[in-house]
Design an enzyme around this catalytic site. Structure first.
Site, PDB file in Angstrom:
ATOM      1  N   THR A   1       2.402  -6.604  -0.059  1.00 35.36           N
ATOM      2  CA  THR A   1       2.657  -5.382  -0.815  1.00 35.36           C
ATOM      3  C   THR A   1       2.920  -4.238   0.157  1.00 35.36           C
ATOM      4  O   THR A   1       2.292  -4.152   1.218  1.00 35.36           O
ATOM      5  CB  THR A   1       1.476  -5.033  -1.734  1.00 35.36           C
ATOM      6  OG1 THR A   1       0.278  -4.921  -0.951  1.00 35.36           O
ATOM      7  CG2 THR A   1       1.293  -6.092  -2.807  1.00 35.36           C
TER       8      THR A   1
ATOM      9  N   ASP B   1      -2.202  -8.516  -0.273  1.00 42.01           N
ATOM     10  CA  ASP B   1      -2.218  -7.163  -0.838  1.00 42.01           C
ATOM     11  C   ASP B   1      -2.693  -6.210   0.245  1.00 42.01           C
ATOM     12  O   ASP B   1      -3.882  -5.906   0.373  1.00 42.01           O
ATOM     13  CB  ASP B   1      -3.139  -7.118  -2.056  1.00 42.01           C
ATOM     14  CG  ASP B   1      -2.906  -5.874  -2.898  1.00 42.01           C
ATOM     15  OD1 ASP B   1      -2.123  -4.998  -2.480  1.00 42.01           O
ATOM     16  OD2 ASP B   1      -3.505  -5.783  -3.986  1.00 42.01           O
ATOM     17  N   ILE B   2      -1.725  -5.759   1.055  1.00 41.98           N
ATOM     18  CA  ILE B   2      -2.050  -4.947   2.231  1.00 41.98           C
ATOM     19  C   ILE B   2      -1.569  -3.498   2.092  1.00 41.98           C
ATOM     20  O   ILE B   2      -2.025  -2.630   2.819  1.00 41.98           O
ATOM     21  CB  ILE B   2      -1.464  -5.577   3.508  1.00 41.98           C
ATOM     22  CG1 ILE B   2       0.056  -5.649   3.432  1.00 41.98           C
ATOM     23  CG2 ILE B   2      -2.065  -6.970   3.736  1.00 41.98           C
ATOM     24  CD1 ILE B   2       0.736  -6.079   4.715  1.00 41.98           C
ATOM     25  N   LYS B   3      -0.625  -3.249   1.194  1.00 46.19           N
ATOM     26  CA  LYS B   3      -0.112  -1.907   0.887  1.00 46.19           C
ATOM     27  C   LYS B   3       0.171  -1.082   2.138  1.00 46.19           C
ATOM     28  O   LYS B   3      -0.194   0.093   2.231  1.00 46.19           O
ATOM     29  CB  LYS B   3      -1.070  -1.159  -0.042  1.00 46.19           C
ATOM     30  CG  LYS B   3      -1.207  -1.788  -1.424  1.00 46.19           C
ATOM     31  CD  LYS B   3      -2.035  -0.928  -2.339  1.00 46.19           C
ATOM     32  CE  LYS B   3      -2.146  -1.529  -3.732  1.00 46.19           C
ATOM     33  NZ  LYS B   3      -2.979  -2.731  -3.796  1.00 46.19           N
ATOM     34  N   ARG B   4       0.853  -1.672   3.083  1.00 50.67           N
ATOM     35  CA  ARG B   4       1.184  -0.950   4.301  1.00 50.67           C
ATOM     36  C   ARG B   4       2.362  -0.010   4.059  1.00 50.67           C
ATOM     37  O   ARG B   4       3.223  -0.270   3.222  1.00 50.67           O
ATOM     38  CB  ARG B   4       1.522  -1.929   5.421  1.00 50.67           C
ATOM     39  CG  ARG B   4       0.358  -2.814   5.849  1.00 50.67           C
ATOM     40  CD  ARG B   4      -0.802  -1.981   6.405  1.00 50.67           C
ATOM     41  NE  ARG B   4      -1.810  -2.801   7.048  1.00 50.67           N
ATOM     42  CZ  ARG B   4      -2.996  -3.099   6.525  1.00 50.67           C
ATOM     43  NH1 ARG B   4      -3.307  -2.662   5.326  1.00 50.67           N
ATOM     44  NH2 ARG B   4      -3.869  -3.824   7.194  1.00 50.67           N
TER      45      ARG B   4
END
Length: 308
Positions: free
Chosen positions: A140, A103-106
């Site tokens: 993500t 879950d890194i939401k880059r």
């Protein structure tokens, strides 16, 4: 990787993912004490406590679940030592044959987006050798910058047979400030959902795309619409439990085949021992409390799907 995720969901009968989002106030005192005795009250000591805490939960739940979702920010706050614990957690989950959703939401463009994709999902070239950096199975991604930000991730996913979960409608209360805005008479999240489905057509597994979506459990009616717009898209559903989502809210996220969604619970599982419902376990048996919370979540979701 989407085929492996589906196979593991079918094997465990558990369309759930445990969010490994450790906070120091979740970690039992005895774990912190031991880590600090060895490393002091340092970033290294905090990272050791996080690792031992995670390990206990993984050991207690790995036979019940298909996947985990570590949230990188909870590790980054402790700097390099925290990121070492993040990587150690990923590697240990792989040893247990769990699918890892980073879950890194880059969200960036061009070479920067490509570098994020390589670092988390691909391999980086060092002279004549190549190395996997963090080596998650999925990541993500924030699509706010459009195709320029997403395509580099898709390219790496194709090479490595890995996947993405792209933010479409998030579970937080203020998500509507942008995501619900009307564009040509339709909410923006619907347009993003259609784009995710379009990207997904380029990267299909056997029955579902490697390109998934994130849609919050706190918005079940919107989930119902998005499920129809993205029939071949696997949906990662945050917001269960601590954020208010219940099994009955989730049925519309699933297709008739009983697949198509995987539901995340983070503190509701990893800090279960702090809840009145599981208080009988106490700090010493925090991992057993987490296991019971997983079993209860499986029962809740299965019951809802059976009764829809």
């Amino acid at each position: 990787m989407i085929n492996k995720l589906i196979a593991k969901i079918q094997k465990t009968h558990a369309p759930i993912v445990v969010g490994l989002d450790p906070m120091m106030n979740y970690i039992p005192e005895f774990i912190q004490k031991k880590a600090f005795e060895e490393y002091g009250e340092t970033l290294e000591g905090a990272a050791e406590a996080i690792w031992q805490y995670n390990k206990g939960i993984i050991d207690a739940t790995c036979d019940l679940i298909p996947a985990v979702k570590p949230q990188i920010a909870m590790y980054e706050q402790f700097g390099i030592e925290g990121l070492k614990a993040y990587k150690k957690t990923i590697d240990y989950c792989h040893e247990k044959d769990l699918v890892v959703i980073g879950d890194i939401k880059r969200g960036d463009i061009g070479s920067t987006s490509a570098a994020y994709a390589v670092g988390h999902l691909g391999k980086v070239q060092v002279g004549t050798k190549s190395y996997a950096g963090f080596d998650e199975d999925f990541a993500t991604v924030n699509p706010y910058l459009g195709s320029d930000g997403v395509k580099p991730f898709i390219d790496v996913c194709k090479e490595e047979k890995k996947g993405l979960f792209i933010l479409v409608k998030t579970s937080n209360p203020s998500s509507g400030e942008f995501q619900d805005r009307q564009i040509d008479g339709r909410p923006l999240y619907e347009l993003v959902g259609e784009k995710v489905a379009q990207w997904g057509e380029e990267h299909m597994g056997d029955t579902y795309s490697y390109i998934g979506a994130v849609v919050g459990a706190t918005y079940p009616e919107m989930g119902k619409v998005l499920r129809k717009l993205m029939p071949k898209t696997f949906i990662l559903v945050p917001g269960y439990g601590a954020q208010g989502g219940k099994g009955a809210d989730l049925v519309h996220f699933f297709n008739e085949d009983g697949l198509g969604a995987i539901v995340n619970s983070s503190r509701g599982i990893i800090a279960a021992y702090k809840q009145e419902k599981y208080a009988r376990y106490g700090e010493a048996n925090y991992a057993d409390a987490s296991r019971q919370a997983v079993l209860d979540m499986i029962e809740d979701i299965d019951g809802a799907l059976q009764n829809r």
